[in-house]
Scaffold this motif. Structure first.
Motif, short mmCIF file in Angstrom:
data_model
loop_
_atom_site.label_atom_id
_atom_site.label_comp_id
_atom_site.label_asym_id
_atom_site.label_seq_id
_atom_site.Cartn_x
_atom_site.Cartn_y
_atom_site.Cartn_z
N GLY A 1 -6.14 -0.84 2.16
CA GLY A 1 -6.87 -1.44 3.26
C GLY A 1 -5.96 -1.88 4.39
O GLY A 1 -6.37 -1.91 5.55
N VAL B 1 -12.06 1.02 7.28
CA VAL B 1 -12.45 1.31 5.90
C VAL B 1 -13.90 1.78 5.92
O VAL B 1 -14.83 1.03 5.62
CB VAL B 1 -12.26 0.07 5.00
CG1 VAL B 1 -12.64 0.38 3.55
CG2 VAL B 1 -10.81 -0.40 5.04
N GLU C 1 0.83 -1.20 0.00
CA GLU C 1 0.00 0.00 0.00
C GLU C 1 0.86 1.25 0.00
O GLU C 1 1.75 1.39 0.84
CB GLU C 1 -0.93 0.01 1.21
CG GLU C 1 -1.81 1.23 1.27
CD GLU C 1 -2.98 1.09 2.23
OE1 GLU C 1 -3.70 2.08 2.43
OE2 GLU C 1 -3.17 -0.02 2.78
N LEU D 1 -8.94 -2.71 -3.23
CA LEU D 1 -9.34 -2.26 -1.90
C LEU D 1 -9.96 -3.45 -1.19
O LEU D 1 -10.90 -4.05 -1.71
CB LEU D 1 -10.36 -1.13 -1.99
CG LEU D 1 -11.09 -0.78 -0.68
CD1 LEU D 1 -10.12 -0.23 0.36
CD2 LEU D 1 -12.23 0.21 -0.95
#
Length: 284
Positions: free
Chosen positions: A220, A227, A173, A246
């Motif tokens: 995430g 989230v 990420e 995601l």
């Protein structure tokens, strides 16, 4: 489209997004949330825990939804095993459960080489159980991302063809995007960003050589059950070109806010207005 790191065409690529629910099959609440998020929201895939108590219900719901991509959520920690304690005595307790201590498990799997054959047998059993459902294997990932653990990854890499591993969550990420979308919990977010980046970098070349497809980035990880609608709206606006994933953990109870984000009319309208294509791993 498979966008790899450093691809010069990334800036002109369309924005495509896989939206995944993890822990499918773990509870009735999670199963119903997955079905609702797919039917009435933006959810495109779900990661199935084949050893949990509501596994069969999850399979039934998936069969009723042919557009839902279902993958294997490989579980080697914080859950039940497919094999008996007699078959994998070094991995589970008498109740057929793995340890709930991620750090201890990670260290034992890395340093105790005598556990490798037991890990391989359990992983194979979970793939076999998934195949028995008749569902197409959309992707593979791991509970608490243990699929990227060096010992586990080596086993998956060695038998990728035999086990039908074609699509994979490469959990990496971009920290710089997350800093624009969230505040607080800096130690957690920085440490997980660094660990994910390091493990993904080690795996990336092997996945390319094996022809295993993955998105360029995954969102995430740094949210860890946060989230919510605000985060998803911000992420959609900041989503870079190319293929992204995601993932979240929607449920009707503990993580209701994550379900609400996936079925939010505001989220769905923004996806449409921004022209973001919602896809599954098998569409890469």
């Amino acid at each position: 489209m498979w966008v790899s790191a450093g691809d010069g065409g990334l800036t002109t690529a369309p924005r495509r997004l896989i939206v995944t629910a993890d822990d499918f099959g773990r509870s009735h609440s999670i199963n119903l949330a997955v079905a609702r998020a797919h039917d009435d929201g933006i959810l495109t895939t779900a990661s199935l825990m084949v050893n949990e108590t509501c596994f069969e219900e999850a399979v039934t719901l998936a069969r009723q939804r042919p557009r839902l991509g279902v993958g294997l959520h490989l579980t080697l920690i914080c859950g039940r095993a497919a094999l008996s304690p007699a078959q994998i005595p070094g991995l589970v307790d008498a109740q057929q459960r793995f340890t709930d201590n991620p750090v201890a498990a990670g260290l034992r799997y890395y340093f105790n080489r005598t556990l490798r054959s037991q890990l391989e047998a359990e992983i194979e059993a979970q793939f076999r159980k998934f195949r028995a459902t008749g569902l197409r294997l959309d992707h593979v990932n791991g509970h608490l991302h243990l699929h990227l653990h060096p010992a586990v990854f080596r086993l998956l890499r060695a038998r990728a063809t035999e086990w039908g591993l074609t699509h994979w969550r490469l959990t990496c990420e971009p920290f710089w995007i997350n800093t624009r979308l969230a505040r607080g919990r800096w130690l957690y977010r920085i440490s997980h960003a660094l660990i994910g980046r390091r493990l993904s970098a080690k795996a990336r070349g092997d996945l390319r050589r094996l022809g295993i497809r993955h998105t360029h980035r995954v969102f995430g990880l740094l949210q860890d059950a946060h989230v919510d609608e605000g985060y998803v709206l911000g992420l959609l606006r900041a989503l870079p070109p190319g293929d992204s994933e995601l993932y979240s953990h929607p449920s009707l109870d503990q993580f209701r806010h994550e379900l609400d984000a996936l079925i939010s009319p505001r989220v769905q309208a923004l996806v449409q207005s921004l022209g973001i294509a919602l896809i599954r791993y098998q569409d890469l």
